[in-house]
Design a protein around this motif. Structure first.
Motif, PDB file in Angstrom:
ATOM      1  N   LEU A  26       0.844  -1.191   0.000  1.00 21.69           N
ATOM      2  CA  LEU A  26       0.000   0.000   0.000  1.00 21.69           C
ATOM      3  C   LEU A  26       0.875   1.235   0.000  1.00 21.69           C
ATOM      4  O   LEU A  26       2.017   1.199   0.466  1.00 21.69           O
ATOM      5  CB  LEU A  26      -0.869   0.062   1.268  1.00 21.69           C
ATOM      6  CG  LEU A  26      -1.996  -0.926   1.444  1.00 21.69           C
ATOM      7  CD1 LEU A  26      -1.486  -2.246   1.952  1.00 21.69           C
ATOM      8  CD2 LEU A  26      -2.992  -0.370   2.419  1.00 21.69           C
ATOM      9  N   LYS A  27       0.310   2.316  -0.494  1.00 22.98           N
ATOM     10  CA  LYS A  27       0.940   3.615  -0.297  1.00 22.98           C
ATOM     11  C   LYS A  27      -0.141   4.638  -0.023  1.00 22.98           C
ATOM     12  O   LYS A  27      -1.307   4.447  -0.375  1.00 22.98           O
ATOM     13  CB  LYS A  27       1.850   4.017  -1.443  1.00 22.98           C
ATOM     14  CG  LYS A  27       1.223   4.214  -2.778  1.00 22.98           C
ATOM     15  CD  LYS A  27       2.324   4.640  -3.753  1.00 22.98           C
ATOM     16  CE  LYS A  27       1.842   4.543  -5.175  1.00 22.98           C
ATOM     17  NZ  LYS A  27       2.868   4.917  -6.124  1.00 22.98           N
ATOM     18  N   THR A  28       0.260   5.694   0.649  1.00 20.00           N
ATOM     19  CA  THR A  28      -0.694   6.726   1.027  1.00 20.00           C
ATOM     20  C   THR A  28      -1.012   7.603  -0.169  1.00 20.00           C
ATOM     21  O   THR A  28      -0.203   7.740  -1.094  1.00 20.00           O
ATOM     22  CB  THR A  28      -0.156   7.586   2.179  1.00 20.00           C
ATOM     23  OG1 THR A  28       1.116   8.132   1.809  1.00 20.00           O
ATOM     24  CG2 THR A  28      -0.008   6.750   3.452  1.00 20.00           C
ATOM     25  N   ILE A  29      -2.199   8.175  -0.135  1.00 18.18           N
ATOM     26  CA  ILE A  29      -2.653   9.064  -1.196  1.00 18.18           C
ATOM     27  C   ILE A  29      -2.962  10.407  -0.555  1.00 18.18           C
ATOM     28  O   ILE A  29      -3.699  10.477   0.425  1.00 18.18           O
ATOM     29  CB  ILE A  29      -3.904   8.501  -1.891  1.00 18.18           C
ATOM     30  CG1 ILE A  29      -3.554   7.172  -2.566  1.00 18.18           C
ATOM     31  CG2 ILE A  29      -4.471   9.503  -2.888  1.00 18.18           C
ATOM     32  CD1 ILE A  29      -4.743   6.472  -3.163  1.00 18.18           C
ATOM     33  N   GLY A  30      -2.393  11.456  -1.107  1.00 18.54           N
ATOM     34  CA  GLY A  30      -2.594  12.784  -0.536  1.00 18.54           C
ATOM     35  C   GLY A  30      -1.583  13.033   0.572  1.00 18.54           C
ATOM     36  O   GLY A  30      -0.803  12.165   0.942  1.00 18.54           O
ATOM     37  N   GLY A  31      -1.601  14.212   1.104  1.00 17.98           N
ATOM     38  CA  GLY A  31      -0.652  14.558   2.158  1.00 17.98           C
ATOM     39  C   GLY A  31       0.685  14.961   1.571  1.00 17.98           C
ATOM     40  O   GLY A  31       0.956  14.785   0.388  1.00 17.98           O
ATOM     41  N   ASP A  32       1.545  15.476   2.422  1.00 12.82           N
ATOM     42  CA  ASP A  32       2.846  15.975   1.980  1.00 12.82           C
ATOM     43  C   ASP A  32       3.879  14.869   1.808  1.00 12.82           C
ATOM     44  O   ASP A  32       4.822  15.000   1.037  1.00 12.82           O
ATOM     45  CB  ASP A  32       3.376  17.002   2.983  1.00 12.82           C
ATOM     46  CG  ASP A  32       2.478  18.231   3.062  1.00 12.82           C
ATOM     47  OD1 ASP A  32       1.806  18.544   2.063  1.00 12.82           O
ATOM     48  OD2 ASP A  32       2.455  18.868   4.136  1.00 12.82           O
ATOM     49  N   THR A  33       3.719  13.787   2.544  1.00 10.36           N
ATOM     50  CA  THR A  33       4.689  12.704   2.524  1.00 10.36           C
ATOM     51  C   THR A  33       4.020  11.418   2.074  1.00 10.36           C
ATOM     52  O   THR A  33       2.906  11.123   2.490  1.00 10.36           O
ATOM     53  CB  THR A  33       5.278  12.485   3.936  1.00 10.36           C
ATOM     54  OG1 THR A  33       5.817  13.732   4.401  1.00 10.36           O
ATOM     55  CG2 THR A  33       6.372  11.443   3.928  1.00 10.36           C
ATOM     56  N   GLU A  34       4.701  10.659   1.230  1.00  7.16           N
ATOM     57  CA  GLU A  34       4.180   9.355   0.813  1.00  7.16           C
ATOM     58  C   GLU A  34       4.729   8.291   1.755  1.00  7.16           C
ATOM     59  O   GLU A  34       5.934   8.228   1.981  1.00  7.16           O
ATOM     60  CB  GLU A  34       4.602   9.051  -0.620  1.00  7.16           C
ATOM     61  CG  GLU A  34       4.065   7.728  -1.118  1.00  7.16           C
ATOM     62  CD  GLU A  34       4.448   7.450  -2.548  1.00  7.16           C
ATOM     63  OE1 GLU A  34       3.704   7.901  -3.447  1.00  7.16           O
ATOM     64  OE2 GLU A  34       5.490   6.804  -2.773  1.00  7.16           O
ATOM     65  N   TYR A  35       3.833   7.494   2.315  1.00  2.00           N
ATOM     66  CA  TYR A  35       4.222   6.408   3.210  1.00  2.00           C
ATOM     67  C   TYR A  35       3.932   5.079   2.535  1.00  2.00           C
ATOM     68  O   TYR A  35       2.966   4.945   1.792  1.00  2.00           O
ATOM     69  CB  TYR A  35       3.449   6.481   4.531  1.00  2.00           C
ATOM     70  CG  TYR A  35       3.751   7.721   5.327  1.00  2.00           C
ATOM     71  CD1 TYR A  35       4.913   7.806   6.100  1.00  2.00           C
ATOM     72  CD2 TYR A  35       2.884   8.806   5.304  1.00  2.00           C
ATOM     73  CE1 TYR A  35       5.189   8.942   6.831  1.00  2.00           C
ATOM     74  CE2 TYR A  35       3.163   9.953   6.036  1.00  2.00           C
ATOM     75  CZ  TYR A  35       4.311  10.018   6.795  1.00  2.00           C
ATOM     76  OH  TYR A  35       4.592  11.144   7.516  1.00  2.00           O
ATOM     77  N   HIS A  36       4.772   4.093   2.826  1.00  2.00           N
ATOM     78  CA  HIS A  36       4.581   2.743   2.306  1.00  2.00           C
ATOM     79  C   HIS A  36       4.165   1.842   3.457  1.00  2.00           C
ATOM     80  O   HIS A  36       4.717   1.917   4.558  1.00  2.00           O
ATOM     81  CB  HIS A  36       5.864   2.245   1.632  1.00  2.00           C
ATOM     82  CG  HIS A  36       6.201   3.039   0.413  1.00  2.00           C
ATOM     83  ND1 HIS A  36       5.754   2.690  -0.834  1.00  2.00           N
ATOM     84  CD2 HIS A  36       6.901   4.180   0.261  1.00  2.00           C
ATOM     85  CE1 HIS A  36       6.164   3.586  -1.707  1.00  2.00           C
ATOM     86  NE2 HIS A  36       6.867   4.503  -1.067  1.00  2.00           N
ATOM     87  N   LEU A  37       3.182   0.996   3.187  1.00  3.86           N
ATOM     88  CA  LEU A  37       2.644   0.107   4.194  1.00  3.86           C
ATOM     89  C   LEU A  37       2.432  -1.270   3.599  1.00  3.86           C
ATOM     90  O   LEU A  37       2.538  -1.449   2.385  1.00  3.86           O
ATOM     91  CB  LEU A  37       1.318   0.655   4.737  1.00  3.86           C
ATOM     92  CG  LEU A  37       1.409   2.043   5.364  1.00  3.86           C
ATOM     93  CD1 LEU A  37       0.789   3.064   4.448  1.00  3.86           C
ATOM     94  CD2 LEU A  37       0.749   2.062   6.709  1.00  3.86           C
ATOM     95  N   GLU A  38       2.108  -2.217   4.471  1.00  5.75           N
ATOM     96  CA  GLU A  38       1.774  -3.563   4.025  1.00  5.75           C
ATOM     97  C   GLU A  38       0.534  -4.017   4.786  1.00  5.75           C
ATOM     98  O   GLU A  38       0.427  -3.823   5.988  1.00  5.75           O
ATOM     99  CB  GLU A  38       2.931  -4.519   4.327  1.00  5.75           C
ATOM    100  CG  GLU A  38       2.652  -5.945   3.899  1.00  5.75           C
ATOM    101  CD  GLU A  38       3.801  -6.874   4.230  1.00  5.75           C
ATOM    102  OE1 GLU A  38       4.412  -7.389   3.284  1.00  5.75           O
ATOM    103  OE2 GLU A  38       4.076  -7.069   5.430  1.00  5.75           O
ATOM    104  N   LEU A  39      -0.389  -4.589   4.051  1.00  2.03           N
ATOM    105  CA  LEU A  39      -1.573  -5.210   4.637  1.00  2.03           C
ATOM    106  C   LEU A  39      -1.400  -6.713   4.448  1.00  2.03           C
ATOM    107  O   LEU A  39      -1.085  -7.154   3.353  1.00  2.03           O
ATOM    108  CB  LEU A  39      -2.826  -4.720   3.915  1.00  2.03           C
ATOM    109  CG  LEU A  39      -4.159  -5.192   4.452  1.00  2.03           C
ATOM    110  CD1 LEU A  39      -5.237  -4.167   4.110  1.00  2.03           C
ATOM    111  CD2 LEU A  39      -4.561  -6.531   3.920  1.00  2.03           C
ATOM    112  N   TYR A  40      -1.537  -7.468   5.519  1.00  2.00           N
ATOM    113  CA  TYR A  40      -1.345  -8.912   5.396  1.00  2.00           C
ATOM    114  C   TYR A  40      -2.543  -9.656   5.981  1.00  2.00           C
ATOM    115  O   TYR A  40      -3.246  -9.143   6.846  1.00  2.00           O
ATOM    116  CB  TYR A  40      -0.056  -9.366   6.092  1.00  2.00           C
ATOM    117  CG  TYR A  40      -0.067  -9.144   7.583  1.00  2.00           C
ATOM    118  CD1 TYR A  40      -0.587 -10.098   8.442  1.00  2.00           C
ATOM    119  CD2 TYR A  40       0.437  -7.970   8.125  1.00  2.00           C
ATOM    120  CE1 TYR A  40      -0.609  -9.898   9.811  1.00  2.00           C
ATOM    121  CE2 TYR A  40       0.419  -7.765   9.487  1.00  2.00           C
ATOM    122  CZ  TYR A  40      -0.108  -8.722  10.328  1.00  2.00           C
ATOM    123  OH  TYR A  40      -0.137  -8.515  11.677  1.00  2.00           O
ATOM    124  N   THR A  41      -2.767 -10.858   5.472  1.00  2.00           N
ATOM    125  CA  THR A  41      -3.763 -11.765   6.041  1.00  2.00           C
ATOM    126  C   THR A  41      -3.087 -13.116   6.237  1.00  2.00           C
ATOM    127  O   THR A  41      -2.250 -13.511   5.437  1.00  2.00           O
ATOM    128  CB  THR A  41      -4.994 -11.950   5.134  1.00  2.00           C
ATOM    129  OG1 THR A  41      -4.616 -12.646   3.944  1.00  2.00           O
ATOM    130  CG2 THR A  41      -5.641 -10.627   4.769  1.00  2.00           C
TER     131      THR A  41
END
Length: 148
Positions: A26-41
């Motif tokens: 995942l990555k963030t949408i909007g905002g000043d900084t882009e963050y990377h994330l992970e969604l797991y199951t």
């Protein structure tokens, strides 16, 4: 609360150590900084372990380290909240949240959890996580109401 979007919605599952796992980027949408994330199951595949599941959201630091922010677990264990006099939740579905209190105590950052009735399967837990954490790009399905 920032909007997050799945960038690899067509991933395939991996079977590892007796469980099936999906890892979405995942990555963030909007905002000043882009963050990377992970969604797991993760779903335990052993017979009689249908209640052993979890899904979660991890923040991925630029150096590759990660921090679990939220985790939605099934009712297969009696979770203790160690800093709350070892309060045990019982064998119920529960949601873990990373807290500063647990970080400062040098415990598992997402060690605090609360009971929930918003899901009872992995499918339902994913639906709750996606809605609670403002994630788009995968179509989760809510659990049907339990009649008994």
């Amino acid at each position: 609360n920032i909007h997050k979007h799945v960038t690899n919605p067509g991933i395939r599952s991996k079977t590892k150590d007796g469980h099936e796992q999906y890892n979405y980027k995942l990555k963030t949408i909007g905002g000043d900084t882009e963050y990377h994330l992970e969604l797991y199951t993760r779903q335990n595949l052993r017979e009689g372990m249908e209640d052993a599941f979890s899904c979660g959201l991890r923040w991925i630091a630029p150096n590759g380290d990660s921090l679990t922010l939220k985790r939605y677990n099934g009712p297969n264990h009696n979770h203790p909240n160690k800093l709350e006099n070892n309060e045990k939740l019982g064998y119920v579905c529960h949601i873990h949240t990373a807290t500063e209190k647990y970080i400062k105590a040098n415990l598992k950052v997402d060690g605090f959890a609360v009971k929930t009735t918003s899901y009872y399967t992995l499918k339902g837990a994913l639906h709750s996580l996606v809605n609670d954490c403002n994630i788009s790009g995968i179509p989760p399905e809510a659990d049907h109401p339990k009649l008994f």
